[in-house]
Motif scaffolding. Structure first.
Motif, short mmCIF file in Angstrom:
data_model
loop_
_atom_site.label_atom_id
_atom_site.label_comp_id
_atom_site.label_asym_id
_atom_site.label_seq_id
_atom_site.Cartn_x
_atom_site.Cartn_y
_atom_site.Cartn_z
N TYR A 1 3.32 -0.59 -3.94
CA TYR A 1 3.96 0.22 -4.57
C TYR A 1 4.95 0.12 -3.71
CZ TYR A 1 6.49 4.64 -5.93
OH TYR A 1 7.13 5.29 -6.27
N ASN B 1 5.21 1.65 3.15
CA ASN B 1 4.25 1.59 2.65
C ASN B 1 3.57 1.19 4.37
OD1 ASN B 1 2.16 0.84 0.63
ND2 ASN B 1 4.44 -0.05 -0.06
N ASN C 1 -3.54 7.64 -0.54
CA ASN C 1 -2.82 8.36 -0.70
C ASN C 1 -2.75 9.38 0.45
OD1 ASN C 1 -1.36 7.86 -3.29
ND2 ASN C 1 -3.13 7.65 -4.38
N HIS C 2 -1.22 10.24 0.09
CA HIS C 2 -1.77 11.04 1.29
C HIS C 2 -1.88 12.38 1.11
CE1 HIS C 2 0.39 14.01 3.63
NE2 HIS C 2 0.77 14.88 3.23
N LYS D 1 -0.70 10.29 -8.83
CA LYS D 1 -0.06 9.23 -7.49
C LYS D 1 -0.34 7.74 -7.17
CE LYS D 1 -3.24 12.62 -5.02
NZ LYS D 1 -4.29 12.63 -4.40
N PHE E 1 8.52 10.00 1.47
CA PHE E 1 7.82 8.39 0.61
C PHE E 1 8.15 9.56 -0.96
CE2 PHE E 1 5.97 8.73 4.80
CZ PHE E 1 5.76 7.92 5.06
N ARG F 1 -2.13 4.44 -7.23
CA ARG F 1 -3.29 3.35 -7.14
C ARG F 1 -3.79 4.96 -6.00
NH1 ARG F 1 -1.29 -2.25 -7.43
NH2 ARG F 1 0.53 -0.46 -6.16
N TYR G 1 -0.13 11.46 6.13
CA TYR G 1 1.60 10.27 6.90
C TYR G 1 1.98 10.81 7.49
CZ TYR G 1 0.29 8.14 2.45
OH TYR G 1 0.48 6.87 0.91
N SER H 1 -2.73 0.51 2.59
CA SER H 1 -1.37 1.08 2.18
C SER H 1 -1.65 2.20 0.84
CB SER H 1 -0.42 0.01 2.05
OG SER H 1 0.25 -0.83 2.97
C1 LIG Z 1 1.49 3.76 0.29
S1 LIG Z 1 1.41 3.92 -1.65
C2 LIG Z 1 -0.13 4.55 -1.82
C3 LIG Z 1 -0.50 3.84 -2.69
C4 LIG Z 1 0.03 4.22 -3.74
N1 LIG Z 1 -0.51 5.76 -4.75
C5 LIG Z 1 0.10 3.17 -4.55
O1 LIG Z 1 -0.50 3.24 -6.38
O2 LIG Z 1 -0.31 1.92 -4.36
C6 LIG Z 1 2.68 5.24 -1.32
C7 LIG Z 1 3.21 6.42 -2.15
O3 LIG Z 1 1.15 6.80 -3.28
C8 LIG Z 1 2.25 7.77 -3.63
N2 LIG Z 1 0.83 8.97 -2.91
C9 LIG Z 1 1.33 8.54 -1.67
N3 LIG Z 1 -0.01 9.94 -1.54
C10 LIG Z 1 0.91 11.27 -2.54
C11 LIG Z 1 0.49 12.19 -3.07
N4 LIG Z 1 -0.36 13.05 -2.07
N5 LIG Z 1 0.60 13.21 -3.98
C12 LIG Z 1 1.55 12.32 -4.84
N6 LIG Z 1 2.40 11.32 -4.94
C13 LIG Z 1 1.17 10.03 -3.83
C14 LIG Z 1 3.32 7.78 -3.56
O4 LIG Z 1 4.54 7.46 -4.66
C15 LIG Z 1 4.05 7.18 -2.53
O5 LIG Z 1 5.34 6.65 -2.19
#
Ligand SMILES: C[S@@+](CC[C@H](N)C(=O)[O-])C[C@H]1O[C@@H](n2cnc3c(N)ncnc32)[C@H](O)[C@@H]1O
Length: 744
Positions: A450, A481, A511-512, A377, A563, A379, A546, A508
């Motif tokens: 991201y 984001n 994660n979801h 995912k 996303f 961070r 989300y 931001s």
């Molecule tokens: C708002 S950002 C969240 C923070 C991000 N993980 C980071 O490293 O900055 C949204 C992105 O995180 C990843 N992400 C969030 N939730 C996820 C999930 N349940 N499974 C896989 N990727 C996820 C996806 O790439 C998504 O587009």
């Protein structure tokens, strides 16, 4: 249209380059466009394309520090079509008035006398509305000399060439007496029909720029005001009035570091300047340096300025409040009341309060959480220690937010992502671009977010990247984001769900997950409050949803795809494995409810009794819906709306017991998943029904439970021994959900 089509055909079939047009042809086409714009200003729908062609891909384009040496200058004639001339700059001057559709368009000539149209994106927000040619021309007056760095010479949508720039930081306005122009001779200066209007050439004194800056400030056009003051400051760097006025404009745009720089500079030239001191205090507050700000305001209070005594006292009070808030201590009631007041909209769609629901409160971040790498995912936020339920994790003020009523309708297409931006998203991109242009340091935090697979997510960026304006990166950051500032979790949701867009930096990193999330977010205007909704163990990832978990499987999965997420939660796994027949059936039942039953149900809500045929149809629908989740009955919470309407209909017809059974069933479905928005509604209904049945004790129990579920996500959990909790909870609940509270 025929002509454009022919050109497009030739270009596609024979890869033919658009023809170079003569000076006269270019100018007369522009004049026609100006005329069209003047005549069609009442057409408010806009469609724009962003990031066309190969301009933005990759990081190489951002050679910002192009030495402005003759060898790097490129003439219009030497530019290659559909090429970004990286490391080069075009020296040119504006020779025609501007108009604005989505970009600001004008005609420029270079010293050689060649001309071309220039389109500047992200200069004027769409919320500036359908600005007139005269207003647009204030951004770039005829005669302005410009440097366009890394000029992109491209085929526009009408298949004719244009010079395009997406990044305002790549445009420099050059003063006519600049060293750079020392050896430049403008070919057209020798020609009789000189196009530069004398009125525009005349304005070179700092007073002129001050006057124009003040006019723009009065009209709340702070970006333009800053540009005007800056040109005055270029001529007179020690002018305290210009510096202070520019500081004030920066404050209005929340560009606090820039405001501080200007006020400090002004005070170096005049250490007693009251307005500069006040600006400095405000800027320090914005930068969270509250104690320093308070000292300045106290110093001002000691001067005998009776006129401003109140403002100074108010400023001290506010700085003290912000300092408390930055430690996590908020006065929720006053914030909610302030929000409720500011969020009101007039009949013309404008906010009653000019700033809308943007609130002046401080950020907070708990020291119990940190961002860590999360498998598959990127961070995410993780608990550093055990955290109790309903703890405040962070309060975040929007980096920028655009509300739906602030932008005209329209769409914009991103050719690189092949995605459509909503009007609010496009506007957000423009505002963020402008913010970073005005204060590149703001990019340091923003660019860590991201931005899709084309950009590496790094926690520290090299200065070259961190301090540059990269519109493509900004656009991607918004794509992945941006939050809807009044989405599902806002308890004060407007009746029709709105489509704003905003960026909140620290939130931001959450994660979801569709199910089993452990935090909840609530918006009060542009403030986002995030709390835990259950006890959290050390090392556990903190997540929220989300999208609305209530959305039907297909719709939810589609929304998550935007996303780039293939969610691994239980619900998504089941929905992805669902047979096409079930998906189809679900869609049909959803449509039936929304199109035929819901309109009748809303009439029933107003009437005294429910039509028995409506009840019959609802019963059939609910039974059909239950069939869809036959193998996973615990996930039946999806059908909350039809079931709660049925419960309400039973209630209307005096069948409290049946109504109560459904509400209990729904409550048991939503409560384990922490769908608080829904569970508190069930609890209030149950309290009401028990009261109807004369079961006072039960009614009281559910009423208290509903109150807690409504209020605790907002202000935190009440302690067991807090005896006057109900009094405060009622005060908050009455502001949040007045209709529900009246019921009891
Ligand atoms: C708002 S950002 C969240 C923070 C991000 N993980 C980071 O490293 O900055 C949204 C992105 O995180 C990843 N992400 C969030 N939730 C996820 C999930 N349940 N499974 C896989 N990727 C996820 C996806 O790439 C998504 O587009």
């Amino acid at each position: 249209m025929d002509e454009a089509f022919q050109r497009m055909f030739l270009q596609m079939m024979f890869n033919q380059q658009p023809p170079r047009r003569s000076r006269q042809e270019i100018i007369s086409k522009h004049k026609k466009a100006l005329k069209d714009v003047i005549e069609t200003r009442n057409n408010s729908f806009t469609f724009q394309t962003t990031q066309g062609g190969p301009a933005i891909r990759g990081g190489t384009r951002h050679s910002k520090n192009i030495p402005l040496k003759p060898r790097n200058r490129i003439s219009i004639n030497d530019m290659q079509i559909d090429n970004v001339h990286t490391g080069r700059f075009l020296l040119c001057r504006v020779i025609e008035k501007c108009y604005k559709l989505t970009a600001l368009s004008t005609i420029v000539e270079d010293p050689e006398g060649d001309v071309e149209r220039l389109s500047l994106y992200n200069w004027v927000p769409q919320s500036a509305g359908l600005i007139s040619v005269d207003q647009a021309s204030r951004y770039l007056t005829v005669g302005t000399i410009l440097i366009v760095k890394n000029p992109f010479y491209k085929t526009a949508a009408d298949i004719l060439p244009m010079i395009r720039s997406d990044d305002p930081s790549e445009i420099i306005m050059v003063n006519h007496n600049s060293e750079l122009l020392k050896d430049i001779r403008w070919t057209t200066d020798q020609i009789q029909e000189l196009l530069v209007e004398p009125e525009e050439q005349k304005i070179f004194k700092s007073e002129d720029f001050q006057r124009r800056g003040n006019e723009n400030f009065k009209e709340r056009n702070y970006k333009l005001a800053i540009d005007e003051y800056s040109r005055g400051i270029d001529l007179e760097p020690n002018n305290v009035i210009l510096l202070t006025n520019r500081a004030q404009s920066y404050l209005r745009l929340c560009l606090f570091a820039k405001a501080l720089d200007d006020s400090v500079l002004a005070l170096e030239h005049n250490s007693d300047h009251q307005k500069a001191k006040f600006c400095k205090g405000k800027a320090l507050c914005g930068l969270k340096r509250y104690q320093e700000a308070i000292l300045i305001f106290q110093e001002l209070l000691k001067t005998d300025d009776a006129l401003n005594k109140n403002s100074f006292e108010e400023a001290i009070k506010r700085a003290r409040m912000l300092e408390l808030e930055s430690k996590g201590i908020y006065d929720y009631i006053s914030i909610i009341e302030e929000f409720k007041k500011n969020v009101q909209v007039q009949s013309d769609g404008k906010w009653i309060c000019p700033n809308g629901p943007r609130l002046d409160h401080a950020d907070y971040i708990s020291d119990k959480i940190e961002v860590r790498p999360i498998k598959n995912k990127g961070r995410g936020w993780v608990a550093k220690q055990d955290i109790p339920s309903h703890s405040l994790l962070m309060v975040s003020k929007a980096f920028h937010v655009v509300y739906e009523n602030e932008v005209p309708p329209g769409l914009s297409f991103n050719w690189v992502n092949r995605s459509i931006n909503t009007p609010a998203q496009s506007e957000l991109i423009t505002f963020i671009t402008q913010k970073i242009t005005a204060d590149p340091n703001l990019g340091r935090e923003l660019y860590k977010l991201y931005a899709g697979s084309n950009y590496r997510s790094e926690n520290e960026l090299e200065d070259q990247e961190a301090l540059s304006v990269n519109v493509d990166r900004i656009e991607n950051i918004v794509k992945y984001n941006a939050f809807n500032p009044d989405d599902l979790w806002s308890l004060s949701k407007k009746p029709e769900s709105s489509k704003g867009a905003g960026l909140w930096i620290l939130p931001s990193y959450f994660n979801h997950t569709c199910l089993d999330f452990n935090t909840d977010r609530i918006f009060w205007g542009d403030l986002m409050f995030v709390r835990t909704i259950c006890p959290i163990k050390k090392g556990e990832e903190l997540t929220f949803s989300y999208v609305d978990p209530m959305l039907a499987g297909e719709e939810r999965l589609r929304s998550l795809k935007s996303f780039g997420i293939t969610c691994q939660c239980r619900l998504c796994k089941i929905d992805r494995a669902e047979s096409p027949q079930i998906t189809q059936k679900w869609k049909q039942l959803d449509e039936k409810f929304n199109q035929t039953i819901k309109p009748r149900a809303s009439k029933m809500l107003k009437g005294s009794r429910a039509d028995p045929s409506l009840i019959h149809e609802l019963e059939k629908l609910v039974s059909d819906l239950n069939e869809l989740r036959y193998n996973n009955p615990s996930l039946n919470f999806h059908f909350f709306d039809p079931k709660s309407v049925l419960a309400f209909a039973y209630g209307k017809n005096g069948d409290s017991r049946k109504s109560l059974n459904i509400m209990h069933e729904l409550y048991d479905l939503v409560r384990p998943y922490n769908l608080l928005h829904y569970s508190n509604k069930c609890a209030f209904q149950m309290a009401h029904r028990h009261a109807e049945l004369g079961q006072t004790k039960k009614a009281q129990k559910w009423y208290n439970s509903a109150l807690r579920q409504l209020v605790e996500p907002v202000r935190g959990k009440y302690k067991e021994d807090e005896t006057n909790w109900k009094e405060e909870a009622l005060r908050i609940a009455k502001i949040l959900e007045p209709e529900l509270i009246i019921l009891i």
